[in-house]
Design a protein around this motif. Structure first.
Motif, short mmCIF file in Angstrom:
data_model
loop_
_atom_site.label_atom_id
_atom_site.label_comp_id
_atom_site.label_asym_id
_atom_site.label_seq_id
_atom_site.Cartn_x
_atom_site.Cartn_y
_atom_site.Cartn_z
N ARG A 1 12.67 11.65 -9.46
CA ARG A 1 13.70 10.63 -9.72
C ARG A 1 14.65 11.15 -10.79
NH1 ARG A 1 9.34 7.59 -13.06
NH2 ARG A 1 10.00 8.14 -15.15
N ASP B 1 -0.93 8.54 -15.69
CA ASP B 1 -0.19 8.61 -14.43
C ASP B 1 -0.34 9.95 -13.71
OD1 ASP B 1 0.76 6.04 -14.76
OD2 ASP B 1 2.47 6.70 -15.95
N GLU C 1 2.81 13.60 -3.15
CA GLU C 1 2.98 12.21 -2.73
C GLU C 1 2.54 11.22 -3.82
OE1 GLU C 1 4.52 11.66 -0.01
OE2 GLU C 1 4.27 9.49 0.11
N MET C 2 1.49 11.59 -4.57
CA MET C 2 0.96 10.67 -5.59
C MET C 2 1.57 10.95 -6.96
SD MET C 2 -3.02 10.73 -4.53
CE MET C 2 -3.56 10.46 -2.85
N HIS C 3 2.50 11.87 -7.04
CA HIS C 3 3.10 12.19 -8.34
C HIS C 3 4.00 11.04 -8.79
CE1 HIS C 3 5.17 14.30 -11.53
NE2 HIS C 3 4.29 15.28 -11.41
N PRO C 4 3.88 10.61 -10.04
CA PRO C 4 4.65 9.44 -10.50
C PRO C 4 6.16 9.65 -10.49
CG PRO C 4 3.47 10.47 -12.33
CD PRO C 4 2.97 11.11 -11.08
N ARG D 1 -2.59 5.59 3.31
CA ARG D 1 -1.14 5.40 3.22
C ARG D 1 -0.51 5.40 4.62
NH1 ARG D 1 1.26 7.65 -2.42
NH2 ARG D 1 -0.45 6.89 -3.70
N ASP E 1 -1.16 1.99 5.97
CA ASP E 1 -0.18 1.07 5.38
C ASP E 1 1.12 1.07 6.18
OD1 ASP E 1 -1.74 0.35 3.27
OD2 ASP E 1 -0.70 1.55 1.76
N THR F 1 -0.31 -5.52 5.43
CA THR F 1 0.06 -4.80 4.20
C THR F 1 1.56 -4.54 4.17
OG1 THR F 1 -2.08 -3.75 4.28
CG2 THR F 1 -0.47 -2.77 2.81
N ARG G 1 4.06 -5.74 1.18
CA ARG G 1 4.70 -4.72 0.36
C ARG G 1 6.23 -4.75 0.44
NH1 ARG G 1 0.49 -0.61 0.21
NH2 ARG G 1 -1.18 -1.74 -0.79
N LYS H 1 7.50 -4.65 -2.89
CA LYS H 1 7.04 -3.56 -3.76
C LYS H 1 8.25 -2.75 -4.21
CE LYS H 1 5.05 0.88 -2.89
NZ LYS H 1 4.53 1.78 -1.89
N ARG I 1 10.00 3.70 -4.38
CA ARG I 1 9.48 4.85 -5.13
C ARG I 1 10.56 5.38 -6.04
NH1 ARG I 1 6.28 9.11 -2.13
NH2 ARG I 1 5.10 8.94 -4.03
N ASP J 1 10.22 2.39 -10.26
CA ASP J 1 9.33 1.78 -11.25
C ASP J 1 9.15 2.66 -12.48
OD1 ASP J 1 6.18 2.51 -9.52
OD2 ASP J 1 8.02 3.67 -9.79
N ARG K 1 -9.93 -1.64 7.21
CA ARG K 1 -9.65 -2.56 6.10
C ARG K 1 -9.77 -4.03 6.52
NH1 ARG K 1 -3.52 -1.08 4.59
NH2 ARG K 1 -4.56 0.87 4.17
N HIS L 1 -8.04 1.97 -2.10
CA HIS L 1 -6.61 2.14 -1.86
C HIS L 1 -5.85 0.83 -2.10
CE1 HIS L 1 -2.88 3.33 0.08
NE2 HIS L 1 -2.95 2.23 0.78
N ASP M 1 1.58 4.98 -7.48
CA ASP M 1 1.76 6.32 -8.02
C ASP M 1 1.81 6.29 -9.55
OD1 ASP M 1 1.83 7.34 -5.49
OD2 ASP M 1 4.01 7.21 -5.33
N LYS M 2 2.06 5.10 -10.07
CA LYS M 2 2.17 4.99 -11.52
C LYS M 2 1.22 3.91 -12.01
CE LYS M 2 5.71 4.81 -15.06
NZ LYS M 2 7.14 4.63 -15.35
N PHE M 3 0.21 4.31 -12.78
CA PHE M 3 -0.84 3.38 -13.19
C PHE M 3 -0.54 2.69 -14.52
CE2 PHE M 3 -2.98 6.20 -10.25
CZ PHE M 3 -3.76 5.33 -9.51
N ASN N 1 1.81 1.11 -15.67
CA ASN N 1 2.49 -0.19 -15.64
C ASN N 1 1.56 -1.34 -15.30
OD1 ASN N 1 4.86 1.01 -16.19
ND2 ASN N 1 5.73 0.86 -14.13
#
Lengths: 251, 260
Positions: free
Chosen positions: A119, A134, A179-182, A228, A231, A238, A242, A245, A248, A251, B137, B199, B206-208, B210
């Motif tokens: 970002r 994170d 993919e899981m990188h903040p 994912r 999802d 879901t 979401r 939500k 990406r 946040d 799920r 999950h 991705d950001k915990f 917060n």
């Protein structure tokens, strides 16, 4: 000191066979030491790839008694030395010569995965603010040394040769790290489902078992990515929840 | 070619899972001896309708939600277990741990790590029928409801009918109480360590930093998830044992010893 028999695969991509060698084994030796000793004593033309001899370069991957392992991290004292020890190249990739297989397919696969897309920087100097919490999850994935033992043991590649449709555990770990990188804003989930074949994985956990870095590949990378995919493609509830939500990177 | 005893684990999985499926199917169709006083077998919980024609008059009435077998039931056989067992069965069938285990043990897909397979074609979970495993799920949601129902059964296990007045209001603890409480404990460890729950409760983020409460929940589920296999086997064996316990007490073969 003990005389130990080794059955080493000798050949190239056309043909090959196991040949028997005998060498003296002393305390503290690993399989790679024995291979070097055999190279020096009785098979000067034996090809094997190695580099660090410390389990960090991922070069000396092979199949020892049928299980994918690093030769430099497999202690002979942990093995039954009564029977011959078999050493062969990784079977999921084309064989080049003797114990060396051609792993270049992996590099071509890696190029196809969408790269890191952070970002906008948080600060004027172009840097980002992150908390340790994170990045802890993705740090596990960064331990990968690319030995490709997980690719070798995966039956989707090894037995079913789905190299065109399935990227294998190593690249699910790589995708998970991105993919899981903040900071990352890219969406790789559609690719994972469609062109990278995550659905082919049937969770045998063999990749986790052979990982010399003890990365929990299946539980921490592949299954979360599968979830994912659920999802985004299989779970209408879901998807509905979401809608609100944050996108990406926002946040 | 692997030289170790690679076949031992898939063989044990095959034998134990097969034995469980055979026993659970028999127990579900048997439609008898699923209640012993204040204890209800977990295979029959929740008891929506009492078996009615079990030959054991009054058996299970205190646990039944809607009374005896409904008059609209047209199939030649009836067992209350058949109405509810598909949910826990579906949860285990689609569980990520069990999937890997039974693909190996029952389909040899693969028989074990780096052991060759008996067939060349392969679809994995990429297409039908195994793509349906993605429904896991939804079974999880039911499994969580079942935890509450089984916890209620365990709670009922503390109240006996000492004075034989038909009211289960006398507090006490029997071995069966412990068996039912342990069943809830093990099933909770298994269900709350589920990969899908991990999950849904926070793994999708991705950001915990917060979301501290969500992160704490995620950490707790992850903690249970690390031993998911152990929870899966312990809870499976114990739920079968709980049924055996209630059944044998009900048949008069075992005596339910009371602590007080």
């Amino acid at each position: 000191m003990t005389q130990v028999k080794f059955k080493i695969w000798r050949g190239d991509k056309e043909s090959g066979e196991f040949k028997e060698y005998q060498t003296e084994v002393t305390e503290g030796m690993v399989v790679l030491d024995a291979i070097h000793q055999i190279q020096a004593e009785s098979a000067n033309d034996l090809a094997c790839r190695w580099n660090c001899k410390a389990g960090k370069c991922g070069s000396c991957s092979a199949e020892i008694n049928g299980m994918p392992k690093l030769m430099c991290m497999t202690r002979l004292s942990d093995m039954n030395l009564e029977d011959p020890i078999s050493v062969e190249p990784m079977r999921a990739f084309p064989i080049m010569k003797d114990l060396v297989s051609d792993v270049s397919w992996n590099y071509r696969v890696k190029e196809k995965i969408k790269p890191f897309k952070p970002r906008k920087p948080d600060n004027a100097d172009g840097s980002w603010n992150m908390q340790q919490k994170d990045v802890e999850r993705v740090q596990e994935f960064r331990k990968c040394i690319e030995c490709f033992l997980c690719q070798d043991v995966c039956h989707v590649l090894r037995d079913h040769e789905k190299h065109e449709e399935f990227i294998g555990p190593r690249f699910f770990v790589y995708s998970a790290a991105l993919e899981m990188h903040p900071l990352d804003t890219e969406d790789r989930v559609p690719d994972l489902k469609k062109s990278q074949g995550i659905g082919y994985c049937n969770i045998t956990k063999c990749c986790t078992k052979v990982c010399p870095e003890h990365i929990t590949i299946t539980d921490n990378a592949i299954i979360p990515l599968k979830e994912r995919v659920v999802d985004e493609f299989y779970d209408p509830l879901t998807k509905l929840f979401r809608i609100f939500k944050p996108k990406r990177g926002d946040d | 070619m692997r030289q170790d005893h690679w076949w031992v684990v898939p063989l044990v999985v095959f034998l134990v899972l097969s034995a469980f499926v055979v026993y659970a199917t028999w127990a579900a169709f048997q439609n008898q001896h699923y209640v012993y006083e204040n204890y209800l077998s977990p295979f029959y919980s929740p008891l929506l309708f009492n078996g009615g024609d079990t030959g054991v008059p009054g058996d299970g009435h205190q646990h039944s939600w809607f009374g005896d077998k409904p008059s609209w039931w047209i199939l030649p056989f009836f067992s209350p277990a058949l109405l509810i067992l598909p949910f826990p069965a579906g949860f285990r069938m689609t569980c990520y741990y069990y999937r890997g285990a039974y693909y190996k043990a029952f389909w040899a897909d693969p028989p074990s790590c780096s052991v060759g397979e008996p067939r060349k074609h392969y679809w994995g979970e990429h297409s039908l029928p195994l793509i349906l495993q993605n429904i896991h799920r939804y079974f999880l949601y039911f499994a969580i409801i079942f935890l509450f129902l089984l916890a209620y059964d365990a709670y009922c296990g503390f109240f006996f009918d000492n004075d034989r007045d038909g009211e289960f209001t006398d507090f006490g603890i029997g071995v069966g109480t412990f068996v039912l409480c342990m069943n809830v404990f093990l099933l909770s460890g298994y269900t709350l360590g589920c990969h899908s729950l991990r999950h849904l409760i926070g793994g999708w983020m991705d950001k915990f930093s917060n979301a501290p409460i969500r992160t704490k929940c995620y950490d707790c589920v992850s903690c249970l998830n690390r031993k998911h296999m152990v929870w899966a086997w312990c809870s499976l064996l114990w739920v079968a044992f709980a049924d055996v316990y209630v059944r044998l007490c009900s048949m008069g073969i075992w005596t339910d010893f009371r602590l007080f």
